[in-house]
Design a protein around this motif. Sequence first.
Motif, PDB file in Angstrom:
ATOM      1  N   SER A  19      33.132 -27.505  12.852  1.00 42.34           N
ATOM      2  CA  SER A  19      33.236 -27.073  11.450  1.00 42.34           C
ATOM      3  C   SER A  19      32.635 -28.124  10.513  1.00 42.34           C
ATOM      4  CB  SER A  19      34.691 -26.780  11.079  1.00 42.34           C
ATOM      5  OG  SER A  19      35.462 -27.956  11.085  1.00 42.34           O
ATOM      6  N   ILE A  20      32.544 -29.367  10.978  1.00 38.10           N
ATOM      7  CA  ILE A  20      31.887 -30.430  10.207  1.00 38.10           C
ATOM      8  C   ILE A  20      30.425 -30.574  10.641  1.00 38.10           C
ATOM      9  CG2 ILE A  20      31.903 -32.903   9.663  1.00 38.10           C
ATOM     10  CD1 ILE A  20      34.309 -31.328   8.523  1.00 38.10           C
ATOM     11  N   VAL A  21      30.183 -30.529  11.940  1.00 40.87           N
ATOM     12  CA  VAL A  21      28.837 -30.764  12.482  1.00 40.87           C
ATOM     13  C   VAL A  21      27.860 -29.647  12.088  1.00 40.87           C
ATOM     14  CG1 VAL A  21      27.503 -30.997  14.618  1.00 40.87           C
ATOM     15  CG2 VAL A  21      29.683 -32.182  14.376  1.00 40.87           C
ATOM     16  N   CYS A  22      28.286 -28.397  12.204  1.00 37.48           N
ATOM     17  CA  CYS A  22      27.398 -27.260  11.932  1.00 37.48           C
ATOM     18  C   CYS A  22      26.842 -27.275  10.503  1.00 37.48           C
ATOM     19  CB  CYS A  22      28.138 -25.964  12.230  1.00 37.48           C
ATOM     20  SG  CYS A  22      27.162 -24.482  11.961  1.00 37.48           S
ATOM     21  N   PRO A  23      27.682 -27.428   9.467  1.00 33.88           N
ATOM     22  CA  PRO A  23      27.122 -27.502   8.115  1.00 33.88           C
ATOM     23  C   PRO A  23      26.177 -28.688   7.924  1.00 33.88           C
ATOM     24  CG  PRO A  23      29.451 -27.016   7.991  1.00 33.88           C
ATOM     25  CD  PRO A  23      29.141 -27.341   9.421  1.00 33.88           C
ATOM     26  N   LEU A  24      26.453 -29.810   8.592  1.00 35.99           N
ATOM     27  CA  LEU A  24      25.557 -30.970   8.487  1.00 35.99           C
ATOM     28  C   LEU A  24      24.192 -30.671   9.111  1.00 35.99           C
ATOM     29  CD1 LEU A  24      28.009 -33.921   9.225  1.00 35.99           C
ATOM     30  CD2 LEU A  24      26.992 -33.285   7.024  1.00 35.99           C
ATOM     31  N   ILE A  25      24.197 -29.999  10.257  1.00 41.05           N
ATOM     32  CA  ILE A  25      22.932 -29.621  10.903  1.00 41.05           C
ATOM     33  C   ILE A  25      22.166 -28.660  10.007  1.00 41.05           C
ATOM     34  CG2 ILE A  25      21.927 -28.343  12.843  1.00 41.05           C
ATOM     35  CD1 ILE A  25      24.204 -29.502  14.566  1.00 41.05           C
TER      36      ILE A  25
END
Length: 177
Positions: free
Chosen positions: A71-77
């Motif tokens: 949930s944190i990694v996906c928006p950053l990518i």
Amino acid sequence: MNSKITLKYGIGILILEIILLGLWIYELKPDPSISIGIVLIIPILFGINLILGIIFYLLKKPLSKIFFVNSIVCPLIFYAFWNLWFMNWAERNYEEYSFGIDNRKLEVSLSKTSDYFSISDNTNQKNGTTTGLYFGKYERIGDSIKLTDGKYKMFIFENKLIGFPKSLNEIKLKKAE
């Protein structure tokens, strides 16, 4: 599920996510007019992963940890891909020339995705804005470019603008890099 298998699932989801988000942005081909969409897309990606994490947690599946982290990694990518797409966006979509006349900075912009051009005044403009002067269609004829505004016909030949309404002389153009 042990930590090695969880890690493999996490790496698999990460790779799949990178491929899907990259293809999505490539197919979407966003332009700056929809860049505000990032304000909606990032919370949606966060929410989807958070909901999946909660569902897997309630089902007592170890994948819940992956989706909570995702949930944190996906928006950053997504944010990284979005920014990469807009790097050199103008250079991919426009051919630009600049010139000066009467202490004014002007710019000729030729679209690479259509046959439209614009000539704008960039003198003393705030926040990168411009004042549009001439708009119309352009046509490449041999090694010259014919610019047709509703009222005027101008040509670009050997990096010179010929027929500009505010000048009787040809104007030397500097191609933007």
